[in-house]
Motif scaffolding. Structure first.
Motif, PDB file in Angstrom:
ATOM      1  N   LYS A  32       0.953  -1.176  -0.082  1.00 38.83           N
ATOM      2  CA  LYS A  32      -0.057   0.162   0.167  1.00 38.83           C
ATOM      3  C   LYS A  32       0.653   1.263   0.013  1.00 38.83           C
ATOM      4  CE  LYS A  32      -3.863  -1.899   0.384  1.00 38.83           C
ATOM      5  NZ  LYS A  32      -4.922  -1.892  -0.570  1.00 38.83           N
ATOM      6  N   PHE A  33       2.203   1.154  -0.247  1.00 37.75           N
ATOM      7  CA  PHE A  33       3.062   2.352  -0.087  1.00 37.75           C
ATOM      8  C   PHE A  33       3.924   2.232  -1.593  1.00 37.75           C
ATOM      9  CE2 PHE A  33       2.214   1.679   4.505  1.00 37.75           C
ATOM     10  CZ  PHE A  33       2.005   2.715   4.993  1.00 37.75           C
ATOM     11  N   VAL A  34       4.474   3.138  -1.937  1.00 34.29           N
ATOM     12  CA  VAL A  34       5.098   3.473  -3.030  1.00 34.29           C
ATOM     13  C   VAL A  34       6.568   2.855  -2.811  1.00 34.29           C
ATOM     14  CG1 VAL A  34       5.981   4.947  -4.852  1.00 34.29           C
ATOM     15  CG2 VAL A  34       3.846   5.553  -3.778  1.00 34.29           C
ATOM     16  N   VAL A  35       7.327   3.006  -1.820  1.00 34.30           N
ATOM     17  CA  VAL A  35       8.544   2.860  -1.779  1.00 34.30           C
ATOM     18  C   VAL A  35       8.997   2.427  -0.209  1.00 34.30           C
ATOM     19  CG1 VAL A  35       9.305   3.990  -3.783  1.00 34.30           C
ATOM     20  CG2 VAL A  35       9.524   4.973  -1.478  1.00 34.30           C
ATOM     21  N   GLY A  36      10.162   1.912  -0.090  1.00 33.00           N
ATOM     22  CA  GLY A  36      10.305   1.374   1.132  1.00 33.00           C
ATOM     23  C   GLY A  36      12.096   1.458   1.481  1.00 33.00           C
ATOM     24  N   TRP A  37      12.506   1.591   2.479  1.00 39.70           N
ATOM     25  CA  TRP A  37      13.875   1.616   2.911  1.00 39.70           C
ATOM     26  C   TRP A  37      13.959   0.835   3.999  1.00 39.70           C
ATOM     27  CZ3 TRP A  37      10.894   5.717   1.735  1.00 39.70           C
ATOM     28  CH2 TRP A  37      11.539   6.887   0.968  1.00 39.70           C
ATOM     29  N   PRO A  38      14.798  -0.433   3.967  1.00 36.13           N
ATOM     30  CA  PRO A  38      15.237  -1.481   4.935  1.00 36.13           C
ATOM     31  C   PRO A  38      16.056  -0.508   5.871  1.00 36.13           C
ATOM     32  CG  PRO A  38      16.522  -2.163   3.160  1.00 36.13           C
ATOM     33  CD  PRO A  38      15.549  -0.801   2.715  1.00 36.13           C
ATOM     34  N   GLU A  55      15.657  12.168  -0.150  1.00 35.09           N
ATOM     35  CA  GLU A  55      15.030  11.107  -0.924  1.00 35.09           C
ATOM     36  C   GLU A  55      13.637  10.627  -0.062  1.00 35.09           C
ATOM     37  OE1 GLU A  55      16.817   7.118  -3.271  1.00 35.09           O
ATOM     38  OE2 GLU A  55      16.790   6.804  -1.200  1.00 35.09           O
ATOM     39  N   VAL A  56      13.878  10.546   1.055  1.00 33.95           N
ATOM     40  CA  VAL A  56      12.589  10.153   2.052  1.00 33.95           C
ATOM     41  C   VAL A  56      11.582  11.306   1.819  1.00 33.95           C
ATOM     42  CG1 VAL A  56      11.688   9.928   4.191  1.00 33.95           C
ATOM     43  CG2 VAL A  56      13.955   8.939   3.704  1.00 33.95           C
ATOM     44  N   TYR A  57      11.939  12.503   1.755  1.00 38.66           N
ATOM     45  CA  TYR A  57      10.940  13.682   1.447  1.00 38.66           C
ATOM     46  C   TYR A  57      10.404  13.622  -0.021  1.00 38.66           C
ATOM     47  CZ  TYR A  57      12.500  16.164   5.772  1.00 38.66           C
ATOM     48  OH  TYR A  57      12.796  16.522   7.115  1.00 38.66           O
ATOM     49  N   GLN A  58      11.132  13.125  -0.873  1.00 34.81           N
ATOM     50  CA  GLN A  58      10.690  12.933  -2.198  1.00 34.81           C
ATOM     51  C   GLN A  58       9.762  12.051  -2.374  1.00 34.81           C
ATOM     52  OE1 GLN A  58      14.167  12.701  -4.389  1.00 34.81           O
ATOM     53  NE2 GLN A  58      15.073  14.473  -4.145  1.00 34.81           N
ATOM     54  N   HIS A  59       9.711  10.849  -1.826  1.00 35.72           N
ATOM     55  CA  HIS A  59       8.721   9.977  -1.837  1.00 35.72           C
ATOM     56  C   HIS A  59       7.674   9.939  -0.748  1.00 35.72           C
ATOM     57  CE1 HIS A  59      12.135   8.728  -4.294  1.00 35.72           C
ATOM     58  NE2 HIS A  59      11.188   7.897  -5.066  1.00 35.72           N
ATOM     59  N   ALA A 269       7.488  18.081   1.082  1.00 34.05           N
ATOM     60  CA  ALA A 269       7.464  19.018   1.895  1.00 34.05           C
ATOM     61  C   ALA A 269       8.921  19.085   2.624  1.00 34.05           C
ATOM     62  CB  ALA A 269       6.594  19.152   2.729  1.00 34.05           C
ATOM     63  N   LEU A 270       9.911  19.534   1.906  1.00 33.46           N
ATOM     64  CA  LEU A 270      11.416  19.765   2.533  1.00 33.46           C
ATOM     65  C   LEU A 270      11.604  21.009   3.614  1.00 33.46           C
ATOM     66  CD1 LEU A 270      14.393  18.378   2.008  1.00 33.46           C
ATOM     67  CD2 LEU A 270      14.593  20.229   0.572  1.00 33.46           C
ATOM     68  N   PRO A 271      11.874  20.695   4.851  1.00 35.06           N
ATOM     69  CA  PRO A 271      11.839  21.697   5.645  1.00 35.06           C
ATOM     70  C   PRO A 271      13.090  22.583   5.354  1.00 35.06           C
ATOM     71  CG  PRO A 271      12.608  19.912   6.754  1.00 35.06           C
ATOM     72  CD  PRO A 271      12.230  19.321   5.272  1.00 35.06           C
ATOM     73  N   THR A 272      13.091  23.452   4.336  1.00 29.57           N
ATOM     74  CA  THR A 272      14.080  24.480   3.992  1.00 29.57           C
ATOM     75  C   THR A 272      14.146  25.756   4.827  1.00 29.57           C
ATOM     76  OG1 THR A 272      13.307  24.042   1.456  1.00 29.57           O
ATOM     77  CG2 THR A 272      14.783  25.770   1.919  1.00 29.57           C
ATOM     78  N   THR A 273      15.697  25.936   5.042  1.00 26.82           N
ATOM     79  CA  THR A 273      16.049  26.881   5.876  1.00 26.82           C
ATOM     80  C   THR A 273      16.905  28.056   5.054  1.00 26.82           C
ATOM     81  OG1 THR A 273      17.932  25.664   6.552  1.00 26.82           O
ATOM     82  CG2 THR A 273      15.926  25.645   7.877  1.00 26.82           C
ATOM     83  N   SER A 274      17.400  27.773   3.976  1.00 30.28           N
ATOM     84  CA  SER A 274      17.885  28.868   3.280  1.00 30.28           C
ATOM     85  C   SER A 274      17.821  28.432   1.770  1.00 30.28           C
ATOM     86  CB  SER A 274      19.292  29.125   3.726  1.00 30.28           C
ATOM     87  OG  SER A 274      20.018  28.018   3.008  1.00 30.28           O
ATOM     88  N   VAL A 275      17.778  29.599   0.862  1.00 33.84           N
ATOM     89  CA  VAL A 275      17.704  29.318  -0.709  1.00 33.84           C
ATOM     90  C   VAL A 275      18.907  29.953  -1.427  1.00 33.84           C
ATOM     91  CG1 VAL A 275      15.149  28.701  -0.764  1.00 33.84           C
ATOM     92  CG2 VAL A 275      16.082  30.955  -0.635  1.00 33.84           C
ATOM     93  N   ASP A 276      19.414  29.727  -2.148  1.00 34.19           N
ATOM     94  CA  ASP A 276      20.315  30.163  -3.234  1.00 34.19           C
ATOM     95  C   ASP A 276      20.144  29.842  -4.694  1.00 34.19           C
ATOM     96  OD1 ASP A 276      22.314  31.681  -3.722  1.00 34.19           O
ATOM     97  OD2 ASP A 276      23.988  30.389  -2.866  1.00 34.19           O
ATOM     98  N   LEU A 277      20.606  30.676  -5.531  1.00 31.18           N
ATOM     99  CA  LEU A 277      20.790  30.473  -6.837  1.00 31.18           C
ATOM    100  C   LEU A 277      21.965  30.002  -7.376  1.00 31.18           C
ATOM    101  CD1 LEU A 277      18.529  33.133  -8.700  1.00 31.18           C
ATOM    102  CD2 LEU A 277      17.518  31.025  -7.595  1.00 31.18           C
ATOM    103  N   ALA A 402      19.665   4.534  13.488  1.00 33.20           N
ATOM    104  CA  ALA A 402      19.367   3.348  12.573  1.00 33.20           C
ATOM    105  C   ALA A 402      20.137   3.769  11.248  1.00 33.20           C
ATOM    106  CB  ALA A 402      17.866   3.003  12.724  1.00 33.20           C
ATOM    107  N   LYS A 403      20.456   2.952  10.493  1.00 34.80           N
ATOM    108  CA  LYS A 403      21.088   3.343   9.152  1.00 34.80           C
ATOM    109  C   LYS A 403      20.012   2.987   8.047  1.00 34.80           C
ATOM    110  CE  LYS A 403      24.615   2.036   5.905  1.00 34.80           C
ATOM    111  NZ  LYS A 403      26.185   1.158   5.640  1.00 34.80           N
ATOM    112  N   LEU A 404      19.700   3.892   7.147  1.00 35.61           N
ATOM    113  CA  LEU A 404      18.828   3.637   6.266  1.00 35.61           C
ATOM    114  C   LEU A 404      19.511   3.118   5.059  1.00 35.61           C
ATOM    115  CD1 LEU A 404      16.035   4.728   5.688  1.00 35.61           C
ATOM    116  CD2 LEU A 404      16.782   6.590   4.333  1.00 35.61           C
ATOM    117  N   GLY A 405      18.780   1.976   4.745  1.00 30.61           N
ATOM    118  CA  GLY A 405      19.283   1.325   3.504  1.00 30.61           C
ATOM    119  C   GLY A 405      18.883   1.425   2.143  1.00 30.61           C
ATOM    120  N   GLY A 406      19.147   0.924   1.136  1.00 32.58           N
ATOM    121  CA  GLY A 406      18.694   1.443  -0.202  1.00 32.58           C
ATOM    122  C   GLY A 406      17.296   1.374  -0.496  1.00 32.58           C
TER     123      GLY A 406
END
Length: 456
Positions: A32-38, A55-59, A269-277, A402-406
């Motif tokens: 029921k979820f798009v992706v997962g990380w072990p 990557e977590v924020y993107q998915h 929804a990335l918690p952005t704290t600064s922006v630049d070009l 904990a370590k986030l897998g692929g």
């Protein structure tokens, strides 16, 4: 180890009772979820922190689309450990400066004089009377002994010059004016770019509370004189760690040929704290404003008003505009509006965000996995669990990294599709209504026929 397991179980039960949720949570199908990380757990502890990467924020387009499942698909309670905004914790103090004079580069036989009076420190290097009387300022000393907080930046304020200049300033720190340690360096400049005067005087430092700062430069600018500095300090004992993501533009959601904007999609929804070009090619600048929004069609909220971004070279040195700090903007889409179309060519958007964690209770059957992207209401953080955890003593909570897998694909994009079921209930209801109408019609016909027969 058994005590720790009992502790986490007791906390989980407490959180469940307060929130009215049954402790025996129903299992969730990972498809029921798009992706997962072990998740790789280095030991058997009560609680773990999982890094939230871009990557977590993107998915997982929001925290409500994330879950941590055990081997049986049982969801574990979790919440996000947020990082305070650096802007909200900063203070600024204006400090005077004391010049250091020398008469020539060879300092053999020179005398060092240090005087402190009225909170001001004067450091003067002099030679014997038979030397040439010409003196030259080679550094400035800043007395920061009374300033509280962790120093994070120094901003220079100098006498205005009628010509452009650029130089590199190095900053050293000392507790006693004898042993110096380099704490930062950066470009200081006053230039004219695109009809605007650009003054660059802020230098990031990694100093410590109290002591003195020494400012030196790599080249002598005629008539340049430092008036004062502004020391920026943070109330935070430790500085948060930040990461960055660089985005390329997406297709413009409008067919307007006069469009002079670029659109960017973070994916979540990335918690952005600064922006630049990011301006490619070197010697580039752009006048632009930046906006954020929930979709490519808006509505758009102004984040940065019209500002000059630049990356230029001057007299063999390179100078770039600083990233614009934000309090915190949790948004997915960004829009950059330029003053001219040529300034938008090849521009990318760089976002900085804090390296935050998902803290969860390991009260299930390993192995565990972080899953993201779903329409299920059962996903998302547990605010009650967060409130309970925040009341614990950090030394007894036993939180381990904990370590986030692929990343692996689970249900794919099909997990975000609303299922289309055959409307059996609606059809049955209409059939019942139709039969009722036919029965009533038949009864009306029979009644009318009987009445006609009786009359004849």
């Amino acid at each position: 180890m058994m005590i720790r397991r009992n502790l986490v179980h007791a906390i989980t039960v407490w959180a469940a009772l307060i929130s009215g949720i049954a402790i025996a949570s129903e299992a969730i199908d990972p498809q029921k979820f798009v992706v997962g990380w072990p998740l790789e757990l280095p030991s058997q502890e009560a609680f773990y922190d999982v890094p939230i990467t871009s990557e977590v924020y993107q998915h997982g387009r929001s925290l409500n689309e994330l879950a941590i499942l055990d081997a049986n698909g049982k969801p574990m309670p979790f919440y996000r450990v947020t990082v305070p905004s650096p802007i909200a914790s900063e203070n600024q103090t204006t400090l005077g400066v004391s010049p250091i004079y020398v008469q020539q580069d060879d300092l053999s036989g020179a005398d060092l004089s240090i005087t402190t009076q009225g909170g001001k420190t004067d450091v003067v290097v002099t030679r014997s009377a038979d030397e040439a009387p010409t003196q030259q300022v080679t550094a400035f000393i800043v007395d920061a002994r009374e300033v509280e907080g962790t120093p994070v930046a120094i901003e220079l304020s100098w006498e205005t010059l009628d010509r452009p200049f650029m130089m590199t300033v190095s900053i050293d720190h000392s507790d006693d004016l004898t042993l110096w340690r380099r704490v930062g360096s950066g470009s200081v400049a006053s230039l004219a770019i695109d009809g605007a005067t650009v003054t660059h005087g802020r230098i990031e430092i990694s100093g410590r509370q109290g002591g003195y700062y020494r400012l030196q430069w790599n080249r002598q600018v005629s008539d340049w004189w430092l008036n004062s500095v502004v020391l920026t300090t943070s109330a935070l004992t430790t500085r948060a760690t930040f990461d960055e993501v660089t985005l390329s533009p997406i297709s413009t959601p409008t067919d307007d040929p006069q469009e002079i904007s670029l659109y960017f999609d973070v994916g979540g929804a990335l918690p952005t704290t600064s922006v630049d070009l990011v301006l490619p090619g070197g010697n580039r600048w752009a006048n632009a404003s930046i906006q954020s929004g929930p979709s490519p069609d808006g509505p758009w909220r102004p984040v940065v008003s019209r500002q000059l971004f630049y990356d230029i070279k001057f007299e063999g040195e390179r100078l770039s505009s600083e990233a614009v700090s934000l309090r915190r903007a949790e948004t997915r889409y960004w829009k950059v509006v330029f003053s001219s179309k040529s300034q938008a060519n090849g521009v990318q958007l760089r976002l900085d965000y804090p390296e935050e964690k998902l803290r969860f209770s390991a009260d299930g059957v390993p192995p565990y996995q972080l899953v993201g992207g779903t329409l299920l209401d059962e996903a998302g953080p547990d605010s009650t669990f967060a409130a309970v955890m925040n009341t614990l003593d950090p030394e007894t909570s036993n939180v381990t990294e904990a370590k986030l897998g692929g990343r692996t694909t689970l249900g794919g994009l099909a997990a975000l599709e609303i299922p289309t079921e055959f409307p059996w209930r609606t059809i049955i209801l209409w059939l019942v209504l139709l039969v009722a109408v036919l029965v009533i019609g038949y009864m009306v016909v029979r009644l009318a026929r009987d009445m006609f027969t009786e009359k004849t």
